[in-house]
Every structure is written in C-alpha cells, then in structure tokens.
Design a protein around this motif. Structure first.
Motif, mmCIF file in Angstrom:
data_model
loop_
_atom_site.group_PDB
_atom_site.id
_atom_site.type_symbol
_atom_site.label_atom_id
_atom_site.label_comp_id
_atom_site.label_asym_id
_atom_site.label_seq_id
_atom_site.Cartn_x
_atom_site.Cartn_y
_atom_site.Cartn_z
ATOM 1 N N ARG B 449 0.838 -1.196 0.000
ATOM 2 C CA ARG B 449 0.000 0.000 0.000
ATOM 3 C C ARG B 449 0.878 1.252 0.000
ATOM 4 O O ARG B 449 1.865 1.327 0.722
ATOM 5 C CB ARG B 449 -0.891 0.036 1.248
ATOM 6 C CG ARG B 449 -1.883 -1.112 1.357
ATOM 7 C CD ARG B 449 -3.024 -0.966 0.375
ATOM 8 N NE ARG B 449 -3.762 0.284 0.522
ATOM 9 C CZ ARG B 449 -4.952 0.359 1.112
ATOM 10 N NH1 ARG B 449 -5.515 -0.700 1.626
ATOM 11 N NH2 ARG B 449 -5.589 1.520 1.188
ATOM 12 N N ALA B 451 0.248 4.212 1.256
ATOM 13 C CA ALA B 451 0.276 4.926 2.544
ATOM 14 C C ALA B 451 1.244 4.261 3.517
ATOM 15 O O ALA B 451 1.936 4.946 4.276
ATOM 16 C CB ALA B 451 -1.124 4.980 3.138
ATOM 17 N N ARG B 454 4.884 4.995 2.435
ATOM 18 C CA ARG B 454 5.205 6.402 2.679
ATOM 19 C C ARG B 454 5.425 6.648 4.169
ATOM 20 O O ARG B 454 6.353 7.354 4.562
ATOM 21 C CB ARG B 454 4.062 7.279 2.146
ATOM 22 C CG ARG B 454 4.357 8.781 2.217
ATOM 23 C CD ARG B 454 3.260 9.573 1.550
ATOM 24 N NE ARG B 454 1.956 9.132 2.028
ATOM 25 C CZ ARG B 454 0.851 9.095 1.300
ATOM 26 N NH1 ARG B 454 0.863 9.507 0.050
ATOM 27 N NH2 ARG B 454 -0.283 8.658 1.811
ATOM 28 N N GLN B 494 -6.096 1.301 -5.352
ATOM 29 C CA GLN B 494 -7.468 0.775 -5.355
ATOM 30 C C GLN B 494 -8.308 1.428 -6.424
ATOM 31 O O GLN B 494 -9.189 0.805 -6.992
ATOM 32 C CB GLN B 494 -8.106 1.027 -3.993
ATOM 33 C CG GLN B 494 -7.614 0.087 -2.923
ATOM 34 C CD GLN B 494 -8.318 0.387 -1.609
ATOM 35 O OE1 GLN B 494 -8.186 1.485 -1.051
ATOM 36 N NE2 GLN B 494 -9.067 -0.565 -1.107
ATOM 37 N N ASP B 495 -8.045 2.705 -6.663
ATOM 38 C CA ASP B 495 -8.832 3.428 -7.661
ATOM 39 C C ASP B 495 -8.286 3.097 -9.035
ATOM 40 O O ASP B 495 -7.143 3.419 -9.358
ATOM 41 C CB ASP B 495 -8.742 4.938 -7.384
ATOM 42 C CG ASP B 495 -9.775 5.730 -8.167
ATOM 43 O OD1 ASP B 495 -10.256 5.219 -9.209
ATOM 44 O OD2 ASP B 495 -10.109 6.859 -7.758
ATOM 45 N N ASN B 501 -7.949 10.639 -10.435
ATOM 46 C CA ASN B 501 -7.438 9.480 -9.701
ATOM 47 C C ASN B 501 -6.274 9.920 -8.803
ATOM 48 O O ASN B 501 -5.104 9.769 -9.142
ATOM 49 C CB ASN B 501 -7.017 8.382 -10.678
ATOM 50 C CG ASN B 501 -6.740 7.084 -9.957
ATOM 51 O OD1 ASN B 501 -6.458 7.090 -8.751
ATOM 52 N ND2 ASN B 501 -6.823 5.986 -10.682
ATOM 53 N N THR B 502 -6.628 10.452 -7.647
ATOM 54 C CA THR B 502 -5.581 10.935 -6.728
ATOM 55 C C THR B 502 -4.873 9.775 -6.020
ATOM 56 O O THR B 502 -3.792 9.947 -5.474
ATOM 57 C CB THR B 502 -6.165 11.909 -5.682
ATOM 58 O OG1 THR B 502 -7.266 11.277 -5.043
ATOM 59 C CG2 THR B 502 -6.633 13.196 -6.328
ATOM 60 N N ASP B 503 -5.502 8.604 -6.047
ATOM 61 C CA ASP B 503 -4.865 7.400 -5.512
ATOM 62 C C ASP B 503 -3.622 7.082 -6.362
ATOM 63 O O ASP B 503 -2.523 6.854 -5.836
ATOM 64 C CB ASP B 503 -5.881 6.252 -5.606
ATOM 65 C CG ASP B 503 -5.585 5.112 -4.644
ATOM 66 O OD1 ASP B 503 -4.812 5.327 -3.681
ATOM 67 O OD2 ASP B 503 -6.135 4.011 -4.845
ATOM 68 N N GLU B 506 -0.872 9.769 -5.872
ATOM 69 C CA GLU B 506 -0.064 9.570 -4.659
ATOM 70 C C GLU B 506 0.947 8.447 -4.838
ATOM 71 O O GLU B 506 2.038 8.489 -4.268
ATOM 72 C CB GLU B 506 -0.972 9.275 -3.454
ATOM 73 C CG GLU B 506 -1.726 10.504 -2.970
ATOM 74 C CD GLU B 506 -2.419 10.267 -1.624
ATOM 75 O OE1 GLU B 506 -1.879 9.521 -0.788
ATOM 76 O OE2 GLU B 506 -3.518 10.820 -1.432
#
Lengths: 252, 584
Positions: B449, B451, B454, B494-495, B501-503, B506
């Motif tokens: 993932r 997040a 990071r 996931q998106d 699509n900010t997923d 990132e």
C-alpha cells in the motif's frame, strides 16, 4: 530524560483519547454511476485531529478511491473547502472534537459548483468570476523609481480583504449563488474590494461598473452566510456592503 | 494522447513559476503546467518576509546581505550567485510593490522591514531590519500578487496537469530538452508538450519527512523527472529544519515571531539561545537554532511530560503587536493547539522545511548536465533548483527572494532562448515511459500500500537523517530506503478509474520521494563533515580541505536495469569572502 517513567506511562494513558467516529460522505463517481450516494466510514481517531486527517485515514486505509483536494493542510492554500455537517469549512481547519463526533459527521462537496467526483467540484466558474473583476493593481502614468508611498492607515483600509485564499467557502454558501451561478458571488466582490479600496489603484470606477451589473453586488441579500463560512475570518458581508455604498456615493 | 506545441513551458505555478511566467509570456508563447491550481502552491504558506537591503528603517546595503547569505550557507554558497541575489533583491521587492503587493508600511509610507534570523548589520555586528513583509502572510501576498499579474498578462495555465517526464534528446552529442509529458488529473489523459524551452519551478521534496512544514503535494516531482533522465542533483544532503514548527504537527510558525521579540525557552524557562549564540540569540541561523533545541531536549531540558519540545514564548509582547504583526500564526496556535499565545507559550519542535539542494543551474537558471555543460532549453528556479545561493543552510526570507530573482531571470532567459532556437524533434513515442508507468500502477495487483510505504519512509527519514546524523543512522536509512524501493515495485492502487485518480497520483509521488530520499541519504553518507543543515555527530566540524565542494548525484543504470546513485563533486565559486568559523 528527567521525567520519571511512571509519569510517562500515566501521560500516555491519559493521552490515549481515540474515539470511533462515523463519517458519512457524499460519494459521486460518474465512471461508476450517475447517482450520488452517502457512504459511512468508521474511523478510529483522536478527536483533536482534523477532518482532513480523518479523510486521509479513510483514503489511505479503507478506500483509496475517496477523492478530495488538499495541499497545505493548515488553512492557507484553500484547496479543501467542503460542506461539513451542513456548513462550509476547510477540512484542515476543522477539529473533529468541535463538530460533535458523537453523531455521524456528514461531509459533502460545496454547493453551487458542478461535482466532478466525490468532494471535487469544477472551480472554473468560480475563478472566472474572480478574473472578471480585474483582480490586479491598475495605475496610470510613469512608475516611480522607488515604491509607491502608502500610509499605514491607507494600507489598513483594505487589509481584511487581502486575506482571501480563494477557497470558495463563501461563494458556495450563498443562496443567491446556488440559485443563479451567474452571480459574481462573495469571493469575487471581496477581491474587487481589495483593489477598490487600495489607495494606489486607479481602476475603482471600472470595477464598480462591473459590479453594478445585473449579476453584481445588488444581488446580495445580506444573509451573512459568507461571513460565517469564511475560514480566514474576513468580514465578507461588510466588504460587500462597502462596495454597494461606494457604488451609490462614488466615494472610496 | 494529445500533443501541444509552445515556445516556453513552465512546470509549476508557485512563486518562481509565476514570476517566470510573467516574463516569459511577454516574450514568447508560454504555457504553465501545474499540478495544483496556482493559488494552492506552497509559496502561500511562507510567512515572515522577503529580504532586501532597502535601508528603509536603518542603515543597510546589499553587500552585508551578500555576506550574511554566504555565512548563513556555511560557505558552500556560490558567491557570484549570492551577490546577484542580494543586489537584485531591491528591485525584486520594488517590482512586487508595483505589481500591487500590499507590504506593511512605515509611518512615512515606505515599505516596512523587520528582523530575521542570520541577517545582520556590518558582517555580524547586530541584527538588522531587512525583511520586507505583509503581516505574517508575506508568501500568501506574493502568491496572490503574482497570480493577479499572470491574469493581467494573460498567462495560459493548464491547471491540474501533472508533469511526469522530461524529454531529453541527444543532438550531435549534446543533451537537449525536447519538452515534457504530463498527466491530466481530471481525465487521466496523457499530454505531450513540445517546447523550445522548459522551466522547472515545481518546488521542494519535504514530504519524505514526517514532521514537516511542507504541503502534502511537495513530492519532488521536478527533481525526480530530471534525475531519472540522467541529469544530476546537487547538494541534496542539505535540508533545512525550521526551528519552530508546531509540536508534532510541523506547521510553520514564522521566524518573524522571534524577529518581533519572541523567545525560545526550555522547561526551566531559560532563554537557552543565549548559550549557543551570544550575539544573535534567538535570531541565529536556523540550523544553529534547530540543533540547540534538540540539544536542550536530549539533555533533559525539553518541555512536556515526554520532554520532547520547547516553548516559543510570545507572552511578553503586547496583544496589539501580535494581532497586527503575527495574526495567522497566533491563530494556528489557537486552532490546532487550543492555546492562547497572549498568555501561554507555544510548544514547538524543529520541522523539515526546505531543500537547499536540487537541480543544478547557473545564474541564468540554465540546468547543468554536469559540472559545466548546460542543457540547452532547460531551466529551473526556486526550491526545485540549486543555484547555489543557499549553500548548506538557507537564511530565512531568502527563499521568497530566490523565487522572485531567479524566477524572473529564468523566465527571461528561457523566452529569449525560445526566440532564437528551433524545436527539438520529439523522440519516437514520447509518452512511452509515462504510459507504462501509469498503466503498471493502475493495473498492478501487488500487495503493497502507498500509505504504508510512505509512512515507513517518513519514519526512517525523521529517525535517521534529520537534525543529527551519524554514519550508522544514515546507513540505516539507506538500507531502509532500498527495501522500500524494492517493495514499491509491488505497490497497487485501489482506484482504477481515469477521473481525478488521486490514488494513482499519490503512488507516483511516492516513487519520486523514494528516489530522492535515496539520493539524499547517499549524499549525506559521503559527506564526512558537519556544515550548515548537514550535521554529522561522528564528524562534528566543518572540513574545508576535503568538503568545500558541492555534491553532484547521478543515477546510474546497469545493463540489467539495476539503478544506483553515483556521486561526483563540483567546486564552490568563491569571490570575495574567505571561509571563516561561523559564530552568531
């Protein structure tokens, strides 16, 4: 470290204030459905954290597709204006403890601008209204070698309206704007005010004429929603009233 | 895929990008590509001021400012560049005033000035009032004023266009810029911008730290795009930790607070900066103050139950002064800490703030492919760049100055180059790399993932390459970053959609942060001395014999696709000032 271990343990126990809050978020993704729906997320969070922190927690741990704009995260960039429990606020300036986390916290896109996905709206009409009021200093004649002089009193005259971060919280809280997107809206008028009352500027008359238009300041019905919504504490309604008065008296 | 053609393309719309755009638009057909709406840029978060020796309130001159800048940078500053910065500062401030910037005023109506860290009268005698300001929202007013003037000049913006690749083409053995490739956030569409010249003004990399004053969006996108295409990055080990971030949150509380008379205190209420900097005290340079704070904390004089912060005390200042000069930061304390600064001191800790290093340029903003060779048509300005005017430690108020002076210079230079140059032919399939990157991330089924990676990156950076570093801590960071870079290959989003699509965004940003974190740590490991923002406990002294030189980091790729950082060095330009021991 001078602090005894016991104190530290106690402090940690006292500083373990996590609660479970429900965030009820208005979801919309036209790639999936034309309908917007409410979706609930349960978040374990310290209530002293920001709504933006909760949205990040949801995005980073529960649902990566949740979409919102944000950047600075401390109320200066203006990216994350949204409707939280029915009021326009910046998610990064709203602490969870201040909005009753006992009940589900509703989060939805600001009103009056087209929703593109979840909490993201089309900001173009908003910025177009801003551009339309000539939001830049206009002067005539030769420029001085050094700075233009301006007394502290003259500088103070328009200080309040220089704080605007163009977040659209005010404009999208205005019932007149909801009903008619042609209305310039509070933010554009605030930014016109910033120049009309700047002693260095020489295009006040032009800006007043622009705002004298049928979609200009006269549409304002002083509901004060904009002043309540402004995360920078600008007295928006007062600024609009001052522009109206300047239009009548032609003095500014 | 869409192809656009412009004379000049500017990447980023903060202070440097928009200052460049105002000049470039007057002279050439210019497009500004920006990941954010221009007014969202982090220039707007700058608070305290912009330095210029206007001498409006007391005697001052640009030569003193030059000296302070060089000394502040611990003599790693290129002195020719510092001289330009200080000399052109005066016009840069006057230009902004003429553009409409509402500066604070003296009773005579001139631009008012305040004290700031490291800025002194006559080579260190005493603090001097050099910072021109607008309350404690100077950056906000600069950003707004530049955006307003971009509207006036009709600058063409592509908002929420995220530049992912720099096109470099070798023509007759010379690396040249052909344009950039961007991802349109609203639609997911890929755009190629062919341009005669490209200016990077995309800001810093602060998000690889956890406690930082930087915006979520400061992910080193410009540095990473150039680095991946074989261009060097200069002095990346030098990162500034601002002394006064809000405890645990990292939100900036301006040095202007100390310029107005604020005092740092430890748990005994002691004004500890008197011990570390007898002359400048709380207004010593930021690296000195940040180290002093952590020394107090380490020696058990930190505040709070965990002794992990100190206090910024404003309680002796009249409330009217706080309201007039520091309204925003006092409100931050109320909003985020529930503290009333009139009566209570504010808990603070150093916060990762500013990258001194970046894409190497000369004083015209031209990007360097090595120590001396310019990449024709490629420019950089602002925090993304390393001119180097900040050396090993930037002085407060010199970054708002940097973006204006070098933003303007690069805007003019790029547009003038566009006027005489031809387009470089685009490579075959110019968007290939970006298409691959985007599709790989969108379709990945990996189990890592964004997040989580990071978070681990930020934690290792905070723990190991912050204010105090040792060989051991830096090695720990290098190893951890290596592990995270390997795991990043398995990252998925996931998106899977195309719209906003900010997923995905990132995930791309994380890739940039990981690459740049590696460059930083490897550069820091090799610099076995302490200088400015880079402090090695195992080498606590400055070593001018071996390290009076800029680090130049290059990405090397082996035949089997493995990449690593190769370090080289570049001499420092010294003109008038011989290195001296740095005391405040």
């Amino acid at each position: 470290m001078a602090t005894p271990v016991l104190d530290k343990v106690e402090a940690e126990a006292a500083a373990s204030p996590y609660i479970t809050a429900t965030f009820r978020i208005r979801r919309f993704n036209p790639e999936i459905s034309d309908e917007a729906t409410w979706e609930d997320f349960q978040v374990e969070i310290d209530p002293k954290e920001r709504v933006l922190d909760a949205l990040h927690k949801i995005k980073w741990e529960l649902d990566g597709s949740l979409t919102f704009r944000r950047s600075c995260a401390h109320g200066i960039c203006g990216s994350d204006a949204m409707r939280i429990n029915g009021k326009n606020r910046l998610a990064c300036k709203t602490l969870i403890k201040d909005i009753n986390p006992e009940k589900p916290i509703t989060v939805e896109a600001i009103k009056g601008l087209t929703v593109l996905k979840d909490l993201v709206v089309d900001m173009e009409p908003f910025f177009q209204a801003y551009r339309d009021v000539m939001p830049f200093l206009v002067t005539e004649g030769n420029e001085p070698t050094r700075e233009r002089l301006q007394s502290p009193e003259d500088r103070e005259r328009f200080d309040d309206t220089t704080k605007c971060i163009l977040c659209a919280a005010c404009t999208s809280s205005c019932p007149v704007f909801w009903n008619d997107g042609q209305y310039f809206g509070p933010a554009a008028i605030v930014n016109a005010h910033r120049f009309i009352f700047d002693s260095r500027d020489e295009a006040g008359e032009q800006r007043l004429e622009i705002l004298n238009d049928r979609d200009g300041v006269w549409r304002c019905r002083t509901t004060f929603n904009c002043t309540d919504a402004c995360p920078r504490g600008i007295e928006v309604t007062k600024a609009i009233q001052e522009v109206k008065r300047a239009l009548i008296t032609r003095r500014f | 895929m869409k192809i656009h053609k412009y004379d000049t393309v500017i990447v980023g719309a903060g202070g440097a990008g928009m200052r460049a755009a105002i000049e470039a638009t007057k002279r050439s057909r210019t497009a500004v590509l920006t990941k954010l709406y221009p007014t969202r840029s982090h220039t707007g978060a700058a608070q305290g001021g912009m330095a210029a020796a206007l001498a409006n309130v007391e005697e001052d001159n640009w030569e003193w400012h030059t000296f302070d800048t060089i000394k502040g940078g611990d003599y790693l500053v290129d002195q020719d560049a510092a001289e330009i910065l200080a000399k052109e500062a005066i016009d840069a401030v006057l230009d902004l005033e003429k553009m409409g910037l509402p500066f604070g005023r003296t009773p005579k109506g001139e631009i008012d000035q305040r004290r700031f860290g490291g800025h002194s009268r006559n080579h260190g005698e005493a603090p001097v009032r050099r910072a021109c300001y607008s309350g404690d929202r100077t950056g906000h007013m600069i950003l707004q004023t530049l955006y307003q003037n971009c509207i006036k000049e009709g600058v063409e913006f592509f908002n929420e266009f995220y530049v992912l690749d720099q096109l470099i083409v070798e023509v007759d053995g010379v690396k040249r810029s052909a344009g950039v490739v961007a991802y349109e956030l609203a639609t997911g569409e890929i755009h190629v911008f062919q341009a005669k010249s490209v200016i990077y003004a995309s800001g810093g990399t602060g998000k690889f730290f956890k406690v930082t004053s930087n915006a979520h969006t400061l992910t080193g996108d410009g540095q990473a795009a150039c680095y991946r295409r074989g261009l060097p990055l200069e002095d990346m080990e030098f990162f500034q930790f601002h002394p006064t971030g809000i405890w645990r949150m990292g939100i900036l509380l301006t040095e202007g607070a100390r310029g107005e008379g604020g005092i740092l205190r430890n748990k005994d209420g002691e004004r500890f900066m008197e011990k570390y900097a007898p002359v400048m005290k709380d207004l010593a340079s930021r690296d000195v103050v940040s180290r002093a704070i952590y020394t107090e904390i380490r020696e058990g004089r930190g505040c709070g139950p965990e002794g992990d912060h100190v206090f910024l005390d404003l309680t002796h200042l009249p409330p009217e002064q706080l309201d007039a000069k520091l309204p925003d930061i006092t409100e931050f304390a109320r909003t985020y800490l529930g503290i009333e600064p009139y009566t209570d001191p504010i808990p603070i800790q150093p916060t990762a703030h500013y990258a001194m290093g970046g894409i190497p340029t000369n004083v015209e903003g031209e990007v360097l492919a090595d120590n001396t060779t310019v990449v024709p048509g490629l420019y950089a300005a602002g925090e993304v760049a390393c001119v180097s005017v900040h050396g090993a430690n930037r002085l407060g108020t010199n970054s708002l100055l940097d973006i204006n002076v070098f933003g303007r210079r690069s805007g003019i230079a790029a547009a003038e180059y566009s006027a005489k140059a031809d387009f470089v032919e685009l490579p075959e399939n110019p968007a290939e790399l970006v298409q691959e990157q985007v599709e790989r991330l969108r379709n990945s089924t990996g189990n890592e993932r964004v997040a989580e990676l990071r978070k681990e990156l930020q934690e290792t950076m905070d723990a190991n390459v912050m204010v105090f570093r040792t060989e051991q801590t830096i090695k720990t960071a290098v190893e951890k970053i290596g592990e995270l870079r390997a795991r990043y290959k398995n990252v998925s989003v996931q998106d899977k959609g195309k719209r906003f699509n900010t997923d995905l965004l990132e995930a791309i940003e994380l890739g940039n942060l990981l690459d740049l974190a590696e460059v930083m740590a490897v550069s820091a490991l090799a610099r076995k001395e302490s200088r400015g923002g880079h402090y090695r406990e195992d080498f606590p002294n400055r070593d001018d014999v071996n390290f009076m030189r800029h680090t130049m980091a290059y990405r090397e790729v082996t035949a089997d696709g493995q990449d690593s950082v190769r370090l080289d060095y570049k001499p420092v330009v010294q003109t008038r000032y011989q290195p001296m021991e740095r005391k405040y």
